[in-house]
Design an enzyme around this catalytic site. Structure first.
Site, PDB file in Angstrom:
ATOM      1  N   LYS A   1      48.712  29.911  46.252  1.00  0.00           N
ATOM      2  CA  LYS A   1      50.171  30.136  46.277  1.00  0.00           C
ATOM      3  C   LYS A   1      50.638  30.596  47.657  1.00  0.00           C
ATOM      4  O   LYS A   1      51.599  30.074  48.212  1.00  0.00           O
ATOM      5  CB  LYS A   1      50.580  31.181  45.215  1.00  0.00           C
ATOM      6  CG  LYS A   1      50.189  30.809  43.800  1.00  0.00           C
ATOM      7  CD  LYS A   1      50.655  31.832  42.799  1.00  0.00           C
ATOM      8  CE  LYS A   1      50.040  33.200  42.983  1.00  0.00           C
ATOM      9  NZ  LYS A   1      48.580  33.245  42.780  1.00  0.00           N
TER      10      LYS A   1
ATOM     11  N   ARG B   1      55.060  37.416  36.481  1.00  0.00           N
ATOM     12  CA  ARG B   1      53.669  37.404  36.037  1.00  0.00           C
ATOM     13  C   ARG B   1      53.541  37.735  34.554  1.00  0.00           C
ATOM     14  O   ARG B   1      52.437  37.746  34.034  1.00  0.00           O
ATOM     15  CB  ARG B   1      52.901  38.458  36.825  1.00  0.00           C
ATOM     16  CG  ARG B   1      51.878  37.883  37.813  1.00  0.00           C
ATOM     17  CD  ARG B   1      51.348  39.048  38.577  1.00  0.00           C
ATOM     18  NE  ARG B   1      50.111  38.875  39.219  1.00  0.00           N
ATOM     19  CZ  ARG B   1      49.966  38.691  40.532  1.00  0.00           C
ATOM     20  NH1 ARG B   1      51.015  38.528  41.299  1.00  0.00           N
ATOM     21  NH2 ARG B   1      48.771  38.657  41.053  1.00  0.00           N
TER      22      ARG B   1
ATOM     23  N   ARG C   1      41.416  40.684  37.334  1.00  0.00           N
ATOM     24  CA  ARG C   1      42.653  40.011  37.784  1.00  0.00           C
ATOM     25  C   ARG C   1      42.812  38.653  37.108  1.00  0.00           C
ATOM     26  O   ARG C   1      43.910  38.278  36.701  1.00  0.00           O
ATOM     27  CB  ARG C   1      42.628  39.852  39.312  1.00  0.00           C
ATOM     28  CG  ARG C   1      42.828  41.186  40.012  1.00  0.00           C
ATOM     29  CD  ARG C   1      42.422  41.140  41.454  1.00  0.00           C
ATOM     30  NE  ARG C   1      43.197  40.216  42.238  1.00  0.00           N
ATOM     31  CZ  ARG C   1      42.803  39.734  43.410  1.00  0.00           C
ATOM     32  NH1 ARG C   1      41.648  40.085  43.917  1.00  0.00           N
ATOM     33  NH2 ARG C   1      43.581  38.916  44.061  1.00  0.00           N
TER      34      ARG C   1
ATOM     35  N   ARG D   1      41.265  41.976  51.712  1.00  0.00           N
ATOM     36  CA  ARG D   1      41.951  42.808  50.742  1.00  0.00           C
ATOM     37  C   ARG D   1      40.963  43.642  49.948  1.00  0.00           C
ATOM     38  O   ARG D   1      39.898  43.148  49.586  1.00  0.00           O
ATOM     39  CB  ARG D   1      42.760  41.926  49.780  1.00  0.00           C
ATOM     40  CG  ARG D   1      44.086  41.498  50.362  1.00  0.00           C
ATOM     41  CD  ARG D   1      44.752  40.437  49.545  1.00  0.00           C
ATOM     42  NE  ARG D   1      44.811  40.726  48.114  1.00  0.00           N
ATOM     43  CZ  ARG D   1      45.456  39.970  47.238  1.00  0.00           C
ATOM     44  NH1 ARG D   1      46.111  38.900  47.663  1.00  0.00           N
ATOM     45  NH2 ARG D   1      45.471  40.275  45.969  1.00  0.00           N
TER      46      ARG D   1
ATOM     47  N   ARG E   1      38.222  35.047  50.963  1.00  0.00           N
ATOM     48  CA  ARG E   1      39.529  35.085  51.632  1.00  0.00           C
ATOM     49  C   ARG E   1      39.620  36.212  52.666  1.00  0.00           C
ATOM     50  O   ARG E   1      39.154  37.307  52.447  1.00  0.00           O
ATOM     51  CB  ARG E   1      40.612  35.294  50.569  1.00  0.00           C
ATOM     52  CG  ARG E   1      41.972  35.712  51.116  1.00  0.00           C
ATOM     53  CD  ARG E   1      43.076  35.564  50.131  1.00  0.00           C
ATOM     54  NE  ARG E   1      42.918  36.336  48.926  1.00  0.00           N
ATOM     55  CZ  ARG E   1      43.696  36.209  47.849  1.00  0.00           C
ATOM     56  NH1 ARG E   1      44.684  35.324  47.859  1.00  0.00           N
ATOM     57  NH2 ARG E   1      43.508  36.945  46.797  1.00  0.00           N
TER      58      ARG E   1
HETATM   59  P1  ADP Z   1      46.900  32.991  46.151  1.00  0.00           P
HETATM   60  O1  ADP Z   1      48.078  33.354  47.030  1.00  0.00           O
HETATM   61  O2  ADP Z   1      47.283  32.047  45.037  1.00  0.00           O
HETATM   62  O3  ADP Z   1      46.158  34.202  45.623  1.00  0.00           O
HETATM   63  P2  ADP Z   1      45.714  32.009  48.649  1.00  0.00           P
HETATM   64  O4  ADP Z   1      46.776  31.098  49.155  1.00  0.00           O
HETATM   65  O5  ADP Z   1      45.574  33.335  49.326  1.00  0.00           O
HETATM   66  O6  ADP Z   1      45.851  32.198  47.035  1.00  0.00           O
HETATM   67  O7  ADP Z   1      44.327  31.224  48.701  1.00  0.00           O
HETATM   68  C1  ADP Z   1      43.087  31.866  48.366  1.00  0.00           C
HETATM   69  C2  ADP Z   1      42.002  31.457  49.362  1.00  0.00           C
HETATM   70  O8  ADP Z   1      41.675  30.093  49.169  1.00  0.00           O
HETATM   71  C3  ADP Z   1      42.414  31.596  50.823  1.00  0.00           C
HETATM   72  O9  ADP Z   1      41.292  32.058  51.564  1.00  0.00           O
HETATM   73  C4  ADP Z   1      42.819  30.171  51.241  1.00  0.00           C
HETATM   74  O10 ADP Z   1      42.533  29.934  52.619  1.00  0.00           O
HETATM   75  C5  ADP Z   1      41.934  29.308  50.346  1.00  0.00           C
HETATM   76  N1  ADP Z   1      42.632  28.090  49.854  1.00  0.00           N
HETATM   77  C6  ADP Z   1      43.932  27.966  49.490  1.00  0.00           C
HETATM   78  N2  ADP Z   1      44.186  26.694  49.071  1.00  0.00           N
HETATM   79  C7  ADP Z   1      43.020  26.026  49.149  1.00  0.00           C
HETATM   80  C8  ADP Z   1      42.625  24.670  48.862  1.00  0.00           C
HETATM   81  N3  ADP Z   1      43.494  23.777  48.376  1.00  0.00           N
HETATM   82  N4  ADP Z   1      41.319  24.334  49.065  1.00  0.00           N
HETATM   83  C9  ADP Z   1      40.438  25.248  49.533  1.00  0.00           C
HETATM   84  N5  ADP Z   1      40.734  26.526  49.837  1.00  0.00           N
HETATM   85  C10 ADP Z   1      42.010  26.916  49.658  1.00  0.00           C
HETATM   86  P1  AMP Z   2      48.643  39.254  44.528  1.00  0.00           P
HETATM   87  O1  AMP Z   2      48.773  39.541  45.991  1.00  0.00           O
HETATM   88  O2  AMP Z   2      49.725  38.363  44.013  1.00  0.00           O
HETATM   89  O3  AMP Z   2      47.255  38.771  44.162  1.00  0.00           O
HETATM   90  O4  AMP Z   2      48.856  40.659  43.792  1.00  0.00           O
HETATM   91  C1  AMP Z   2      47.988  41.757  44.042  1.00  0.00           C
HETATM   92  C2  AMP Z   2      48.188  42.812  42.957  1.00  0.00           C
HETATM   93  O5  AMP Z   2      49.540  43.328  43.014  1.00  0.00           O
HETATM   94  C3  AMP Z   2      48.028  42.347  41.510  1.00  0.00           C
HETATM   95  O6  AMP Z   2      46.661  42.341  41.088  1.00  0.00           O
HETATM   96  C4  AMP Z   2      48.866  43.379  40.748  1.00  0.00           C
HETATM   97  O7  AMP Z   2      48.179  44.616  40.629  1.00  0.00           O
HETATM   98  C5  AMP Z   2      50.042  43.600  41.710  1.00  0.00           C
HETATM   99  N1  AMP Z   2      51.162  42.655  41.445  1.00  0.00           N
HETATM  100  C6  AMP Z   2      51.654  41.712  42.292  1.00  0.00           C
HETATM  101  N2  AMP Z   2      52.683  41.050  41.743  1.00  0.00           N
HETATM  102  C7  AMP Z   2      52.850  41.574  40.498  1.00  0.00           C
HETATM  103  C8  AMP Z   2      53.732  41.291  39.421  1.00  0.00           C
HETATM  104  N3  AMP Z   2      54.674  40.325  39.508  1.00  0.00           N
HETATM  105  N4  AMP Z   2      53.613  42.034  38.285  1.00  0.00           N
HETATM  106  C9  AMP Z   2      52.701  43.007  38.180  1.00  0.00           C
HETATM  107  N5  AMP Z   2      51.816  43.323  39.143  1.00  0.00           N
HETATM  108  C10 AMP Z   2      51.887  42.612  40.315  1.00  0.00           C
END
Ligand code: ADP
Ligand code: AMP
Length: 220
Positions: free
Chosen positions: A13, A88, A172, A161, A127
């Site tokens: 995302k 969410r 998660r 992170r 990541r």
């Molecule tokens: P989200 O925001 O949904 O938690 P991220 O955009 O941070 O996910 O992506 C998670 C990890 O996977 C990052 O390290 C990113 O570089 C990698 N990633 C994202 N999209 C892809 C893809 N289509 N193929 C391979 N790796 C990806």
């Molecule tokens: P994310 O960066 O989206 O993976 O979110 C990291 C953490 O933030 C999650 O595991 C939750 O603890 C909290 N969080 C982020 N967005 C929300 C949401 N919309 N509702 C509840 N908790 C959230």
């Protein structure tokens, strides 16, 4: 245009939101980023959220609803925004509908990124981000062109992170399948859901999203 990117942690995302932001001039609104900033700044919300986030559980609905409602009112969001990590839960989705109606805004599309469970774990654990500009990378799937140097800003410091570890990932992902996955049904019934193959390489996912955005523009 106002969009939601829906999908489990690690689905891509944030990666795709950044691409859409550049291409369409929309603002990425990541509740995760906002909460991490609040934790870092030691605000009241941050103090409340810290231990919940460390465990991989969800922060209470009313906290994130208020954060998003306030943020959407800011001037930079008037051209359109991409919600990343919000809503969410079903109550968050219902609150979003109400706040958008109140603010006389509409939701143009909900893009769901579908990725298998095992791939999600691999993506989350590998990541990392540039500590200077926040550009996202991955140990295997998205490395900087020059080792240890950010492609975007040239920064050489990177961070991981605190919640991107093997133990928290399970909690998660369970929170996603329990509380967030029902939102696909919610938006399907409203006719706004568009599903994309999130297993494909980053550029291919971006292309598929572009096609959906073009269609959503035409339909709207
Ligand atoms: P989200 O925001 O949904 O938690 P991220 O955009 O941070 O996910 O992506 C998670 C990890 O996977 C990052 O390290 C990113 O570089 C990698 N990633 C994202 N999209 C892809 C893809 N289509 N193929 C391979 N790796 C990806
Ligand atoms: P994310 O960066 O989206 O993976 O979110 C990291 C953490 O933030 C999650 O595991 C939750 O603890 C909290 N969080 C982020 N967005 C929300 C949401 N919309 N509702 C509840 N908790 C959230």
């Amino acid at each position: 245009m106002n969009l939601i990117l829906l999908g489990p942690p690690g689905a891509g995302k944030g990666t795709q939101a950044k691409e859409i932001q550049v291409r369409h001039g929309l603002v990425q609104l990541s509740t995760g980023d906002m909460l991490r900033a609040a934790v870092k700044a030691g605000t009241e919300i941050g103090l409340k959220a810290k231990s919940i986030m460390e465990k991989g559980e969800l922060v209470p609905d009313e906290v994130v609803i208020k954060i998003i409602s306030d943020r959407i009112d800011e001037p930079d969001c008037q051209q359109g925004f991409i919600l990343d990590g919000f809503p969410r839960t079903l109550p968050q989705a219902a609150a979003l509908d109400q706040m958008l109606a109140r603010k006389k805004k509409r939701l143009d599309a909900v893009i769901e990124l579908k990725v298998d469970y095992n791939r999600l774990v691999e993506r989350i654990v590998g990541r990392y981000t540039c500590a200077t500009c926040g550009e996202g990378y991955h140990d295997r799937f998205k490395r900087p062109k020059v080792r240890q140097v950010c492609d975007v800003c040239g920064g050489t410091e990177f961070t991981r992170r605190a919640d991107d570890n093997a133990e928290t990932v399970t909690t998660r992902l369970m929170a996603y399948y329990r509380d967030t996955a029902p939102l696909t049904g919610y938006y399907y019934c409203k006719g706004t859901l568009r599903t994309v193959d999130g297993m494909a390489p980053i550029g291919d996912v971006a292309k598929e999203i572009e096609q959906h955005l073009a269609e959503a523009r035409r339909d709207g």
